[in-house]
Write a protein that holds these residues in place. Structure first.
Motif, PDB file in Angstrom:
ATOM      1  N   ARG A  59       0.876  -1.177   0.000  1.00 59.85           N
ATOM      2  CA  ARG A  59       0.000   0.000   0.000  1.00 59.85           C
ATOM      3  C   ARG A  59       0.912   1.225   0.000  1.00 59.85           C
ATOM      4  O   ARG A  59       1.562   1.528   1.004  1.00 59.85           O
ATOM      5  CB  ARG A  59      -0.892   0.006   1.233  1.00 59.85           C
ATOM      6  N   ILE A  60       0.975   1.900  -1.119  1.00 56.42           N
ATOM      7  CA  ILE A  60       1.854   3.052  -1.293  1.00 56.42           C
ATOM      8  C   ILE A  60       1.017   4.318  -1.194  1.00 56.42           C
ATOM      9  O   ILE A  60       0.035   4.476  -1.916  1.00 56.42           O
ATOM     10  CB  ILE A  60       2.568   3.016  -2.662  1.00 56.42           C
ATOM     11  N   GLU A  61       1.417   5.187  -0.289  1.00 63.18           N
ATOM     12  CA  GLU A  61       0.716   6.462  -0.147  1.00 63.18           C
ATOM     13  C   GLU A  61       1.417   7.490  -1.031  1.00 63.18           C
ATOM     14  O   GLU A  61       2.633   7.666  -0.964  1.00 63.18           O
ATOM     15  CB  GLU A  61       0.744   6.943   1.303  1.00 63.18           C
ATOM     16  N   SER A  62       0.641   8.134  -1.829  1.00 57.30           N
ATOM     17  CA  SER A  62       1.195   9.137  -2.739  1.00 57.30           C
ATOM     18  C   SER A  62       1.048  10.519  -2.109  1.00 57.30           C
ATOM     19  O   SER A  62      -0.044  10.914  -1.718  1.00 57.30           O
ATOM     20  CB  SER A  62       0.441   9.083  -4.074  1.00 57.30           C
ATOM     21  N   ARG A  63       2.149  11.217  -2.011  1.00 56.71           N
ATOM     22  CA  ARG A  63       2.142  12.582  -1.487  1.00 56.71           C
ATOM     23  C   ARG A  63       2.861  13.482  -2.478  1.00 56.71           C
ATOM     24  O   ARG A  63       3.780  13.031  -3.160  1.00 56.71           O
ATOM     25  CB  ARG A  63       2.860  12.669  -0.145  1.00 56.71           C
ATOM     26  N   PRO A  64       2.464  14.742  -2.522  1.00 56.76           N
ATOM     27  CA  PRO A  64       3.159  15.656  -3.434  1.00 56.76           C
ATOM     28  C   PRO A  64       4.606  15.876  -3.015  1.00 56.76           C
ATOM     29  O   PRO A  64       4.932  15.844  -1.829  1.00 56.76           O
ATOM     30  CB  PRO A  64       2.353  16.950  -3.341  1.00 56.76           C
ATOM     31  N   SER A  65       5.458  16.086  -3.977  1.00 52.12           N
ATOM     32  CA  SER A  65       6.870  16.335  -3.718  1.00 52.12           C
ATOM     33  C   SER A  65       7.053  17.710  -3.087  1.00 52.12           C
ATOM     34  O   SER A  65       6.465  18.688  -3.538  1.00 52.12           O
ATOM     35  CB  SER A  65       7.656  16.284  -5.026  1.00 52.12           C
ATOM     36  N   PRO A  66       7.892  17.839  -2.051  1.00 52.91           N
ATOM     37  CA  PRO A  66       8.145  19.151  -1.450  1.00 52.91           C
ATOM     38  C   PRO A  66       8.750  20.149  -2.433  1.00 52.91           C
ATOM     39  O   PRO A  66       8.629  21.345  -2.245  1.00 52.91           O
ATOM     40  CB  PRO A  66       9.133  18.854  -0.320  1.00 52.91           C
ATOM     41  N   LEU A  67       9.385  19.677  -3.483  1.00 47.21           N
ATOM     42  CA  LEU A  67       9.994  20.580  -4.453  1.00 47.21           C
ATOM     43  C   LEU A  67       9.052  20.933  -5.599  1.00 47.21           C
ATOM     44  O   LEU A  67       9.404  21.723  -6.457  1.00 47.21           O
ATOM     45  CB  LEU A  67      11.274  19.954  -5.017  1.00 47.21           C
ATOM     46  N   ARG A  68       7.855  20.405  -5.592  1.00 48.34           N
ATOM     47  CA  ARG A  68       6.940  20.611  -6.701  1.00 48.34           C
ATOM     48  C   ARG A  68       6.652  22.085  -6.954  1.00 48.34           C
ATOM     49  O   ARG A  68       6.611  22.532  -8.083  1.00 48.34           O
ATOM     50  CB  ARG A  68       5.636  19.865  -6.455  1.00 48.34           C
ATOM     51  N   GLN A  69       6.443  22.857  -5.906  1.00 50.89           N
ATOM     52  CA  GLN A  69       6.123  24.268  -6.105  1.00 50.89           C
ATOM     53  C   GLN A  69       7.303  25.020  -6.719  1.00 50.89           C
ATOM     54  O   GLN A  69       7.116  25.931  -7.490  1.00 50.89           O
ATOM     55  CB  GLN A  69       5.701  24.931  -4.791  1.00 50.89           C
ATOM     56  N   LEU A  70       8.518  24.607  -6.383  1.00 57.59           N
ATOM     57  CA  LEU A  70       9.679  25.237  -7.009  1.00 57.59           C
ATOM     58  C   LEU A  70       9.684  24.966  -8.511  1.00 57.59           C
ATOM     59  O   LEU A  70      10.054  25.830  -9.293  1.00 57.59           O
ATOM     60  CB  LEU A  70      10.971  24.725  -6.376  1.00 57.59           C
ATOM     61  N   ASP A  71       9.232  23.785  -8.908  1.00 50.84           N
ATOM     62  CA  ASP A  71       9.132  23.479 -10.333  1.00 50.84           C
ATOM     63  C   ASP A  71       8.144  24.416 -11.019  1.00 50.84           C
ATOM     64  O   ASP A  71       8.305  24.760 -12.180  1.00 50.84           O
ATOM     65  CB  ASP A  71       8.664  22.035 -10.553  1.00 50.84           C
ATOM     66  N   PHE A 122       7.433  27.487 -10.102  1.00 50.60           N
ATOM     67  CA  PHE A 122       7.652  28.890  -9.764  1.00 50.60           C
ATOM     68  C   PHE A 122       7.572  29.802 -10.983  1.00 50.60           C
ATOM     69  O   PHE A 122       7.123  30.928 -10.880  1.00 50.60           O
ATOM     70  CB  PHE A 122       8.991  29.080  -9.039  1.00 50.60           C
ATOM     71  N   LYS A 123       7.958  29.286 -12.137  1.00 53.09           N
ATOM     72  CA  LYS A 123       7.879  30.102 -13.351  1.00 53.09           C
ATOM     73  C   LYS A 123       6.428  30.475 -13.658  1.00 53.09           C
ATOM     74  O   LYS A 123       6.175  31.442 -14.363  1.00 53.09           O
ATOM     75  CB  LYS A 123       8.532  29.401 -14.524  1.00 53.09           C
ATOM     76  N   GLN A 124       5.471  29.733 -13.111  1.00 53.42           N
ATOM     77  CA  GLN A 124       4.055  30.050 -13.300  1.00 53.42           C
ATOM     78  C   GLN A 124       3.682  31.376 -12.636  1.00 53.42           C
ATOM     79  O   GLN A 124       2.665  31.979 -12.965  1.00 53.42           O
ATOM     80  CB  GLN A 124       3.162  28.950 -12.708  1.00 53.42           C
ATOM     81  N   LEU A 125       4.500  31.839 -11.703  1.00 55.64           N
ATOM     82  CA  LEU A 125       4.212  33.090 -10.994  1.00 55.64           C
ATOM     83  C   LEU A 125       4.656  34.324 -11.775  1.00 55.64           C
ATOM     84  O   LEU A 125       4.339  35.443 -11.392  1.00 55.64           O
ATOM     85  CB  LEU A 125       4.871  33.082  -9.612  1.00 55.64           C
ATOM     86  N   LYS A 126       5.382  34.129 -12.846  1.00 54.48           N
ATOM     87  CA  LYS A 126       5.891  35.261 -13.628  1.00 54.48           C
ATOM     88  C   LYS A 126       4.787  36.229 -14.069  1.00 54.48           C
ATOM     89  O   LYS A 126       4.961  37.443 -13.951  1.00 54.48           O
ATOM     90  CB  LYS A 126       6.688  34.750 -14.821  1.00 54.48           C
ATOM     91  N   PRO A 127       3.619  35.756 -14.538  1.00 53.60           N
ATOM     92  CA  PRO A 127       2.572  36.700 -14.961  1.00 53.60           C
ATOM     93  C   PRO A 127       2.064  37.627 -13.843  1.00 53.60           C
ATOM     94  O   PRO A 127       1.625  38.737 -14.126  1.00 53.60           O
ATOM     95  CB  PRO A 127       1.441  35.799 -15.460  1.00 53.60           C
ATOM     96  N   VAL A 128       2.154  37.186 -12.589  1.00 52.62           N
ATOM     97  CA  VAL A 128       1.647  38.039 -11.509  1.00 52.62           C
ATOM     98  C   VAL A 128       2.628  39.151 -11.148  1.00 52.62           C
ATOM     99  O   VAL A 128       2.312  40.010 -10.326  1.00 52.62           O
ATOM    100  CB  VAL A 128       1.254  37.237 -10.244  1.00 52.62           C
ATOM    101  N   LEU A 129       3.804  39.147 -11.757  1.00 53.19           N
ATOM    102  CA  LEU A 129       4.780  40.203 -11.506  1.00 53.19           C
ATOM    103  C   LEU A 129       4.771  41.274 -12.596  1.00 53.19           C
ATOM    104  O   LEU A 129       5.567  42.198 -12.561  1.00 53.19           O
ATOM    105  CB  LEU A 129       6.177  39.602 -11.365  1.00 53.19           C
ATOM    106  N   ASN A 136      -3.825  32.337  -7.719  1.00 55.72           N
ATOM    107  CA  ASN A 136      -4.370  31.097  -7.184  1.00 55.72           C
ATOM    108  C   ASN A 136      -4.158  29.929  -8.153  1.00 55.72           C
ATOM    109  O   ASN A 136      -3.770  28.834  -7.745  1.00 55.72           O
ATOM    110  CB  ASN A 136      -5.857  31.283  -6.874  1.00 55.72           C
ATOM    111  N   ARG A 137      -4.407  30.164  -9.423  1.00 51.40           N
ATOM    112  CA  ARG A 137      -4.194  29.103 -10.419  1.00 51.40           C
ATOM    113  C   ARG A 137      -2.718  28.714 -10.498  1.00 51.40           C
ATOM    114  O   ARG A 137      -2.377  27.538 -10.662  1.00 51.40           O
ATOM    115  CB  ARG A 137      -4.710  29.544 -11.789  1.00 51.40           C
ATOM    116  N   ALA A 138      -1.834  29.691 -10.355  1.00 49.81           N
ATOM    117  CA  ALA A 138      -0.398  29.416 -10.449  1.00 49.81           C
ATOM    118  C   ALA A 138       0.086  28.550  -9.290  1.00 49.81           C
ATOM    119  O   ALA A 138       0.822  27.583  -9.500  1.00 49.81           O
ATOM    120  CB  ALA A 138       0.396  30.723 -10.496  1.00 49.81           C
ATOM    121  N   ILE A 139      -0.320  28.865  -8.069  1.00 49.55           N
ATOM    122  CA  ILE A 139       0.181  28.077  -6.934  1.00 49.55           C
ATOM    123  C   ILE A 139      -0.529  26.744  -6.787  1.00 49.55           C
ATOM    124  O   ILE A 139      -0.004  25.823  -6.179  1.00 49.55           O
ATOM    125  CB  ILE A 139       0.159  28.864  -5.598  1.00 49.55           C
TER     126      ILE A 139
END
Length: 145
Positions: free
Chosen positions: A4-16, A18-25, A48-51
């Motif tokens: 039974r493998i529990e799937s959790r998001p990677s802690p580094l996923r948001q860093l991947d 991060f380029k999605q935040l460029k439009p908000v700047l 909100n969509r970016a994060i």
């Protein structure tokens, strides 16, 4: 054998993502017709969509991500993901008591109450806080130029 493998998001996923935040700047040009009000109100939804990009509803129990974008006027665009998803625009008050600005009328009245509005409303700081699984991080970016 079965595991039974529990799937959790990677802690580094948001860093991947991060380029999605460029439009908000990107700066927003103020205009007399008030079209920029719609852009400001949409800003927190873009944030909100970016994060929240690539996180499923099942991931929400393992994540807590929030992002605030401060402008060169007393205004902050915010979003959070984790146990739901929210986005809002509010007055920036250093004591943290700024009112929420829910529509074009409220935002317009608030901005008219300011001494002046610059011709370009520029994001000046982005704060990204995240807790993904057991990993916690906070990034503060100040926009120069």
């Amino acid at each position: 054998m079965k595991f039974r493998i529990e799937s959790r998001p990677s802690p580094l996923r948001q860093l991947d993502n991060f380029k999605q935040l460029k439009p908000v700047l990107k700066p927003i040009k103020a205009d007399e017709s008030g079209k920029f009000l719609d852009l400001l109100l949409e800003h927190c939804m873009i944030l909100n969509r970016a994060i929240g990009k690539d996180f499923s509803l099942s991931d929400h129990s393992h994540i807590d991500i929030s992002c605030d974008v401060y402008f060169n006027i007393p205004l902050v665009s915010s979003a959070s993901v984790g146990n739901g998803s929210n986005a809002w625009l509010q007055e920036y008050d250093k004591s943290g008591g700024g009112a929420m600005l829910n529509d074009k009328k409220e935002l317009g009245q608030y901005l008219q109450g300011l001494e002046s509005i610059p011709s370009v409303i520029q994001p000046v700081k982005l704060e990204l806080s995240q807790k993904i699984g057991d990993a916690k991080s906070k990034f503060v970016y100040e926009v120069m130029g």
